[in-house]
Design an enzyme around this catalytic site. Structure first.
Site, PDB file in Angstrom:
ATOM      1  N   ASP A 245      -9.520  -5.340  -5.008  1.00 50.53           N
ATOM      2  CA  ASP A 245      -9.237  -4.330  -4.446  1.00 50.53           C
ATOM      3  C   ASP A 245      -9.942  -2.987  -4.319  1.00 50.53           C
ATOM      4  O   ASP A 245      -9.775  -1.827  -5.628  1.00 50.53           O
ATOM      5  CB  ASP A 245      -7.863  -4.279  -4.262  1.00 50.53           C
ATOM      6  CG  ASP A 245      -6.776  -3.416  -3.030  1.00 50.53           C
ATOM      7  OD1 ASP A 245      -7.290  -2.415  -3.087  1.00 50.53           O
ATOM      8  OD2 ASP A 245      -5.735  -3.318  -3.307  1.00 50.53           O
TER       9      ASP A 245
ATOM     10  N   SER B   1       0.539  -1.465  -0.092  1.00 50.75           N
ATOM     11  CA  SER B   1       0.271  -0.436  -0.190  1.00 50.75           C
ATOM     12  C   SER B   1       0.282   0.950  -0.202  1.00 50.75           C
ATOM     13  O   SER B   1       1.847   1.473  -0.968  1.00 50.75           O
ATOM     14  CB  SER B   1      -0.736   0.007   0.993  1.00 50.75           C
ATOM     15  OG  SER B   1      -2.482   0.679   0.675  1.00 50.75           O
TER      16      SER B   1
ATOM     17  N   HIS C 225      -7.902  -5.467  -0.258  1.00 51.69           N
ATOM     18  CA  HIS C 225      -6.332  -4.936  -0.334  1.00 51.69           C
ATOM     19  C   HIS C 225      -5.444  -5.647   1.205  1.00 51.69           C
ATOM     20  O   HIS C 225      -4.254  -5.543   1.092  1.00 51.69           O
ATOM     21  CB  HIS C 225      -7.025  -3.534   0.534  1.00 51.69           C
ATOM     22  CG  HIS C 225      -5.854  -2.275   0.263  1.00 51.69           C
ATOM     23  ND1 HIS C 225      -4.972  -2.557  -1.185  1.00 51.69           N
ATOM     24  CD2 HIS C 225      -5.001  -1.625   1.449  1.00 51.69           C
ATOM     25  CE1 HIS C 225      -4.305  -1.380  -0.280  1.00 51.69           C
ATOM     26  NE2 HIS C 225      -3.838  -1.237   0.530  1.00 51.69           N
TER      27      HIS C 225
END
Length: 411
Positions: free
Chosen positions: A354, A167, A387
């Site tokens: 995601d 991320s 995610h």
């Protein structure tokens, strides 16, 4: 039909978790709470950045059955995402957690902790109670923190470093590489749930957070660290949940970018792009101690700018005269992803579900890299992954980490 917690209950829970964030800062560190309990040797290190921040860095020099000597081992630096710390790589059992897997495979593993998290709250002259301590965004993570980590690990090991980011940990390394940093110390970079372009985020709550300038409002009231706690958090969430089209029954998936999946049972209450394969580990006390790590409100303002504009630029001070003072130009400089050195080995792992690292945003990033050396760029697309699956899914060891180890072996 699934029953969702009521909006007041959700708000109360999130406020409680935010308060728990503060309490967790006094708990045992990552070595004692997550590594030594599993039988691994762990070392605590500290790194000081050029702008004075003192950052925590944990080292797993060997696996359970490996030789303790690190002389021939290649170092791997793991960088967590937003509002988490280095413990993000250790929350699953050893055969499912990337840090432990790498140590058992013979790598010298280092866990970075971003400034502001509980392991990285020192500074040469400022305390976390000083507003100036929080005057940074991911720009500074790319300019100061990552080079400091890389240089330290390189000096300790004498080796170039493999890197794995998740991320926000991907955005900082991409920005650094686009500015020709790290080239002397980086061996390869693996980007899991990569973040660069953000304007395709599908979660309405996050979109509303950005488009209503909520982070700017928090900053204007003097709140410098994020997430806000107590009544301030409740006020923000009540405002966002009142926005047209925002369904707060999906609050946990929507707020992943803020709280990074606070509790699995709340996550499962959502029907919007849920993570497919998380383990029950995420409901335990240790997990709670490694979420809701602080970032700066200014960082959230910066990310919100990117969501609204679809650009990858340095922080925009809005007033041209201030930008001119900061950057010697009227608008913030652009991070040109196409300028990343074409021979840097890159591994991209991204998922079809995601809602934060959206497939279309990832494709826009990959398009910027269309001239990258073909044998230096690997894509790993997993349709069912969201995610957090890339660092916490029970099957990520086969789905993600086996291909990642192959990639490391080739570089």
């Amino acid at each position: 039909m699934a029953k969702y917690p009521s909006k007041p209950l959700l708000l109360a829970l999130l406020c409680a978790f935010a308060a728990a964030r503060i309490n967790s800062l006094d708990q045992n560190g990552i070595c004692k709470s997550l590594e030594e309990t599993e039988g691994y040797t762990c070392q605590d290190h500290q790194v000081t950045t050029e702008d004075g921040y003192i950052l925590g860095l944990q080292r797993i020099p060997s696996g359970k059955s490996n030789n303790n000597s690190t002389a021939q081992k290649l170092p791997v630096l793991l960088q967590h995402g937003l509002t988490m710390d280095g413990g993000a790589w250790l929350l699953n059992p050893p055969d499912q957690a990337l840090a432990f897997i790498l140590a058992d495979k013979g790598f010298d593993v280092w866990l970075a902790n971003a400034r502001g998290t509980k392991a990285s709250r020192g500074h040469n002259s400022l305390s976390t109670y000083d507003p100036a301590y929080w005057e940074w965004t991911w720009d500074q993570l790319a300019v100061y923190d990552l080079p400091a980590f890389f240089n330290y690990v390189n000096n300790q090991t004498g080796q170039k470093v493999h890197y794995v980011g998740h991320s926000l940990g991907t955005l900082s390394v991409l920005a650094a590489l686009s500015q020709q940093k790290l080239s002397n110390t980086l061996r390869s970079a693996a980007l899991l749930s990569p973040v660069a372009y953000l304007n395709q985020i599908t979660t309405l709550l996050i979109q509303s957070f950005a488009r209503t300038y909520a982070a700017n409002g928090l900053y204007a009231t003097g709140l410098r660290d994020f997430p806000p706690v107590g009544q301030a958090l409740g006020t923000v969430l009540q405002f966002l949940c009142s926005m047209p089209g925002v369904d707060c029954s999906d609050i946990l998936v929507a707020i992943t970018i803020i709280l990074n999946n606070v509790k699995l049972f709340l996550l499962k209450a959502s029907q919007t792009c849920p993570n497919c394969c998380l383990t029950p580990t995420s409901s335990n006390l240790v997990f709670q101690q490694h979420i809701l790590q602080p970032t700066s409100t200014k960082n959230m303002v910066h990310l919100s700018q990117m969501i609204r504009r679809g650009t990858i630029t340095m922080f925009d001070y809005i007033f041209p005269v201030i930008n001119l003072q900061r950057y010697n130009q009227l608008t913030p400089p652009v991070y040109n992803m196409a300028s990343i050195p074409k021979d840097v080995p890159l591994f991209f792992g991204y998922g079809g579900r995601d809602a934060l690292s959206d497939v279309n945003d990832v494709k826009a990033l990959l398009n910027d890299l269309k001239d990258h050396d073909k044998d230096k760029l690997v894509e790993q697309y997993i349709e069912e992954y969201a995610h957090m699956d890339f660092i916490m899914a029970g099957n990520a060891n086969q789905k993600v980490y086996d291909p990642l180890l192959t990639f490391f072996g080739q570089n």
